[in-house]
Design a protein around this motif. Structure first.
Motif, short mmCIF file in Angstrom:
data_model
loop_
_atom_site.label_atom_id
_atom_site.label_comp_id
_atom_site.label_asym_id
_atom_site.label_seq_id
_atom_site.Cartn_x
_atom_site.Cartn_y
_atom_site.Cartn_z
N CYS A 120 0.83 -1.21 0.00
CA CYS A 120 0.00 0.00 0.00
C CYS A 120 0.87 1.26 0.00
O CYS A 120 0.68 2.16 -0.82
N ARG A 123 -5.73 2.04 -6.69
CA ARG A 123 -6.38 0.73 -6.83
C ARG A 123 -6.55 0.11 -5.45
O ARG A 123 -5.59 0.01 -4.69
N LEU A 124 -7.76 -0.32 -5.14
CA LEU A 124 -8.10 -0.77 -3.79
C LEU A 124 -8.28 -2.28 -3.74
O LEU A 124 -8.81 -2.90 -4.66
N ASP A 125 -7.87 -2.86 -2.61
CA ASP A 125 -8.15 -4.27 -2.34
C ASP A 125 -9.11 -4.35 -1.15
O ASP A 125 -9.47 -3.32 -0.58
N PHE A 147 -10.30 -2.93 3.83
CA PHE A 147 -10.86 -1.59 3.67
C PHE A 147 -10.37 -0.57 4.69
O PHE A 147 -10.31 0.61 4.38
N GLN A 185 -7.25 0.68 3.17
CA GLN A 185 -7.53 1.42 1.94
C GLN A 185 -8.15 2.79 2.24
O GLN A 185 -7.87 3.77 1.54
N LEU A 193 -6.32 6.35 0.97
CA LEU A 193 -6.94 7.45 0.24
C LEU A 193 -6.72 8.78 0.97
O LEU A 193 -6.41 9.80 0.35
N ALA A 235 -10.94 6.06 -7.31
CA ALA A 235 -10.68 4.78 -6.67
C ALA A 235 -11.35 3.67 -7.47
O ALA A 235 -12.57 3.69 -7.68
N ASP A 294 -8.59 -3.08 -7.45
CA ASP A 294 -7.28 -3.59 -7.84
C ASP A 294 -7.49 -4.89 -8.61
O ASP A 294 -8.07 -5.85 -8.09
N THR A 296 -14.26 -2.55 -1.46
CA THR A 296 -13.49 -1.47 -2.09
C THR A 296 -14.35 -0.23 -2.32
O THR A 296 -13.87 0.90 -2.14
N ALA A 306 -14.73 1.48 1.04
CA ALA A 306 -13.50 2.18 1.40
C ALA A 306 -13.34 3.45 0.58
O ALA A 306 -12.92 4.49 1.09
N ALA A 307 -13.68 3.38 -0.71
CA ALA A 307 -13.54 4.55 -1.58
C ALA A 307 -14.40 5.70 -1.11
O ALA A 307 -13.97 6.86 -1.06
#
Length: 593
Positions: free
Chosen positions: A211, A248-250, A253, A256, A260, A286, A289, A308, A311-312
């Motif tokens: 990350c 790119r998010l996994d 969360f 992530q 951000l 966002a 991933d 994701t 999280a975004a």
């Protein structure tokens, strides 16, 4: 009414942090609360207790309203305008076009000259975002000629760094970046000033970045782009306006969300170093991933992308996107695309996550992780800059070498199931029927960066087993039980789950008194002794000798000299390299890998 002078804490004995730490240890029965501390891939501590001293104020998002991006990829070939209209008419407020390249057919096949007809046929309102890795300048210029410079919120998708990692042409980076900067300067002269650059973290995460490393790479890409724009006579304040970043998010969360927020802090630090004290807020996109999406049990991808998207929105992204849960199959479904479109829509509109500037503010845990991630990313960013910047480290191989070290460490956790993958390494469905055939992995051009997925090793084994099953019986192992059901059931269930990850069926005998006969009838080439330590010690050696006349014999449990002396050739237990063991079992069943 309450007396305003009354203290809610009055009458209680004063407590300090040590008291709270002790209470945690007692309540959770762990003694020392330090035993509850875990670490992220970047080595950052996740502690059981945080305090107000961890408070942080993160910069706000750029837009008042979060844009929800529909994905336009290979499934839209031949019907691009129709696909765009479908996305914008059913909840998306923008679309991102993911284009293919001559070497990779996993995206939209479109020529620069085709865009005029596409945009003429689209009547719906929305923002357009371009993600291309070949002929990017030609596509971006075509967009400007089609009037995209007059449309608010559009992004031309320039990212020379992403292009060279896919093509392997690192020597052409400087020229590509200079050309992109000149086009970025031109884009700023259009009425809506579309963002010319969309610097994407996907190449770095696909190569193995953690990350913090992904954040650092994006930051270094930003700095080198700003330098190129300065050469193109764009001042720093305007240059910052025309560069967007895409993280790119996994599914992790919490991390992530912190990433951000950390990226906004880092962007502000770069802006300050450029002498821009009141820079326009970073436009942050966002997206999922690619490496987290599985081909097997693809329905789990819906849960991963819910994480994701959550999280975004909580992390303050300005644009959020998802892709079909079955995108890794040869064809994605209408259902998959609809769920991808609706997931961020429901979270943003029904859960109202998109209405708060910084929903994570005041969570001391997230504030602490944001600060620590930003510090770790800045440290790695400085290492990149000390090597001459992102372009220099791409050419020399310095950066890839360090990302590959991180990838090797992650791979070690994956193959030992310390980082389990539901539906792939854990709880695999041996009898699953996929909605479409599994798509082949994209081939790499010479010199191009690798694109690792979390599930590559397990899915390779499963593909080999499935190919074998076309002309032979499914690979299987025979469960040789020792002791009572209470003694063998737990390990047998664990083993059945484990071998299913490679497409191997576990067959139990119906003739417990005639185990050797059951082994022969099963057709398996390998028998695996199951039971607890006591039953294996008591019955295992004799049973191993009897079964060894008809095939190889393994056991569930730690290595035992008595069992080895009786002919047991392998042991399956927690902590093993599961991929290595399953590969050996497949080989014993005659499966070609």
């Amino acid at each position: 009414m309450n007396d305003p002078g009354t203290s809610l804490g009055g009458g209680f004995d004063p407590r300090d942090i040590a008291d709270w730490q002790a209470l945690i240890g007692d309540d959770l029965r762990v003694g020392d609360p330090a035993r509850l501390v875990s670490r992220t891939e970047d080595g950052l501590e996740v502690r059981p207790l945080y305090t107000s001293g961890d408070f942080l104020t993160a910069p706000p998002r750029a837009a008042e309203t979060v844009r929800r991006l529909g994905h336009i990829g290979a499934e839209a070939n031949g019907r691009i305008a129709e696909a765009v209209t479908e996305e914008l008419g059913h909840g998306a407020t923008g679309v991102f076009f993911e284009l293919s390249t001559p070497a990779h057919s996993d995206g939209l096949a479109v020529e620069p000259a085709d865009w005029a007809a596409v945009f003429d046929a689209v009547q719906a309102e929305g923002s357009f975002h371009l993600h291309a890795t070949a002929d990017v300048l030609a596509h971006a210029r075509a967009w400007l000629e089609c009037g995209m410079g007059n449309r608010t919120g559009c992004e031309l998708g320039l990212d020379p760094f992403r292009v060279v990692t896919r093509s392997g042409d690192f020597d052409g980076l400087d020229e590509s970046l200079a050309s992109a900067a000149r086009l970025g300067a031109e884009a700023l002269t259009h009425p809506a000033r579309p963002r010319a650059f969309a610097l994407d973290a996907q190449p770095y995460s696909s190569a193995g970045a953690s990350c913090a490393q992904s954040l650092a790479c994006l930051l270094s890409a930003l700095v080198q782009t700003l330098r190129a724009l300065e050469v193109a006579n764009v001042d720093p304040a305007r240059a910052l306006q025309t560069v967007g970043l895409c993280l790119r998010l996994d599914p992790h969360f919490f991390e992530q969300i912190a990433a951000l927020r950390a990226l906004r802090l880092l962007h502000g630090r770069v802006a300050g170093a450029c002498g821009v004290e009141s820079a326009a807020p970073l436009h942050l996109t966002a997206l999922p991933d690619d490496r987290m999406l599985s081909r097997r049990d693809p329905w789990v991808n819906m849960l991963r992308q819910t994480s994701t998207s959550f999280a975004a929105l909580v992390g303050g992204a300005d644009a959020v996107g998802a892709i079909a849960y079955d995108a890794k199959l040869e064809t994605s479904s209408v259902l998959g695309r609809r769920i991808a479109r609706n997931t961020p829509l429901i979270l943003a509109e029904e859960s109202r996550l998109g209405l708060v500037q910084d929903p994570a503010a005041g969570s001391w845990f997230l504030d602490s992780m944001t600060r620590e991630l930003a510090a770790a990313a800045w440290e790695f960013f400085q290492s990149i800059e000390a090597q001459g910047g992102l372009g220099a480290t791409l050419k020399s191989g310095w950066l890839l070498e360090r990302l590959q070290v991180q990838q090797a460490e992650r791979q070690e956790r994956l193959v030992r199931r310390k980082q389990p993958r539901t539906g792939v390494s854990e709880f695999a469905r041996i009898d699953e029927e996929l909605p479409a055939a599994v798509a082949a992995a994209a081939s790499l051009v010479g010199g191009a960066w690798p694109r690792h997925g979390f599930d590559d090793a397990f899915e390779t084994l499963r593909a080999a087993a499935d190919r074998h099953t076309i002309t032979h019986a499914r690979p299987s192992v025979f469960l040789a039980r020792t002791g009572s059901p209470a003694q063998y059931s737990a390990r047998e269930a664990w083993l059945t789950n484990l071998v299913a990850a490679a497409g191997i069926e576990a067959i139990a005998s119906d003739h417990e008194r005639e185990m050797a006969a059951g082994f022969v009838v099963s057709g398996a080439a390998t028998a695996i002794l199951t039971g607890d330590d006591d039953s294996l010690a008591a019955e295992g050696p004799a049973l191993a000798r009897a079964l060894g006349k008809f095939g190889t014999v393994w056991a569930v449990g730690r290595p035992s000299t008595d069992l080895e002396a009786a002919g047991v050739s392998g042991f399956v237990h927690l902590g093993i390299d599961v991929v290595d063991v399953l590969g050996e079992l497949l080989t014993e069943q005659g499966v070609q890998r």
